[in-house]
Design an enzyme around this catalytic site. Structure first.
Site, short mmCIF file in Angstrom:
data_model
loop_
_atom_site.label_atom_id
_atom_site.label_comp_id
_atom_site.label_asym_id
_atom_site.label_seq_id
_atom_site.Cartn_x
_atom_site.Cartn_y
_atom_site.Cartn_z
N GLU A 270 -56.34 13.99 9.88
CA GLU A 270 -55.38 13.64 9.50
C GLU A 270 -54.19 14.08 10.31
O GLU A 270 -53.37 14.32 9.88
CB GLU A 270 -55.41 13.57 8.08
CG GLU A 270 -56.57 12.61 7.49
CD GLU A 270 -56.45 11.19 7.02
OE1 GLU A 270 -54.82 10.97 7.33
OE2 GLU A 270 -57.05 10.49 6.53
ZN LIG Z 1 -56.54 5.93 7.43
#
Ligand SMILES: [Zn+2]
Length: 300
Positions: A270
């Protein structure tokens, strides 16, 4: 291309042009497509070295997370420059390593979604009215493909559990995000990636999303023991947080399917921090922070 590709969001046509330009500049790159999106846009792949045995980086599964596409292409371009420079000094060493290892990037898994995120429903061709209607009835921004299927909920790993979680959240049909479809692998983008992993003998897969500065590495009981070590190394190097999932916290994502299907290391990054879409002006900072980590990951 007479402007800096990394200074603007990676619209599909710009990305395609940039990839063709890189291939011209670095003839050792192999550019091809692994399939087409719902609206017929090519899902491009760029490879270096032995493509029968690769490490895979894939980005832009989610429409608003197009910064992952810019990040992967920037990394690829730098890698190509290093290979060229390295060849001048120490003939072939880095290139040889990569030739042996094999490295593949799919910068934009969801081209239709990215176009919707950047240019609105009118970029969705025959799905324009459908997309417009779904957006009108919702308070969230678009993350799915053109049919309103969230690709990272469409993989065959705990699909029923994922469906139950969607229903519990009131998501019962096509939506801007988080609807995984009626059946796993129903979408051409998902199938293209599945087929690629089966035919290319992918050693390790890295999926790029935004945001949170986190690394995920587990899924179910088939997570290889080495995944934790690799993830710890990548977390230490990047300063990103290693996230230990409690039991089966989420399902039907690409890395989940990859781990379950092959029992090989799969990771989700992320990238960055903030509200999606992260602005293109964040690219430099995100890249500086992750450059070393991506180099390690590409050579694992
Ligand atoms: Zn995503």
């Amino acid at each position: 291309m007479d402007f800096d590709f990394y200074s603007v969001p990676p619209a599909y046509d710009l990305m395609a042009e940039k990839l063709h330009q890189l291939q011209k500049q670095f003839p050792f790159l192999r550019l091809f497509h692994i399939g087409k999106s719902v609206l017929g846009r090519k899902i491009y792949a760029v490879g270096i070295g032995n493509l029968r045995h690769v490490n895979l980086f894939a980005g832009a599964f989610h429409a608003q997370e197009w910064l992952t596409c810019s990040l992967l292409i920037r990394f690829l371009e730098d890698l190509c420059r290093s290979i060229e420079e390295n060849e001048k000094k120490q003939p072939m060493s880095l290139h040889e390593t990569l030739l042996e290892k094999g490295f593949l990037i799919i910068p934009m898994v969801n081209p239709d979604g990215v176009e919707i995120a950047l240019h609105g429903p009118q970029s969705a061709g025959r799905y324009a009215g459908f997309v417009e209607c779904l957006l009108k009835n919702s308070s969230v921004t678009w993350q799915a493909n053109a049919r309103g299927i969230d690709l990272n909920h469409n993989f065959d790993a705990g699909f029923c559990l994922s469906r139950q979680a969607e229903l519990a959240a009131g998501i019962t049909g096509p939506a801007p995000r988080q609807y995984g479809g009626q059946t796993p692998h129903s979408e051409p983008e998902t199938r293209a990636l599945v087929q690629l992993c089966i035919s290319f003998d992918v050693r390790a897969a890295f999926a790029f999303h935004s945001q949170g500065e986190e690394i995920f590495y587990e899924y179910g009981c088939h997570t290889p023991a080495i995944s934790r070590h690799i993830a710890s190394l990548l977390a230490a190097y990047s300063g990103y947080q290693l996230v230990h999932q409690e039991g089966l916290a989420s399902h039907a994502g690409f890395k989940d399917w990859f781990i379950e299907r092959f029992h090989r290391p799969g990771f989700t990054f992320e990238i960055g921090k903030g509200v999606n879409p992260l602005p293109i002006t964040d690219l430099n900072q995100v890249y500086q922070r992750l450059h070393g980590t991506l180099s390690i990951a590409s050579l694992l």
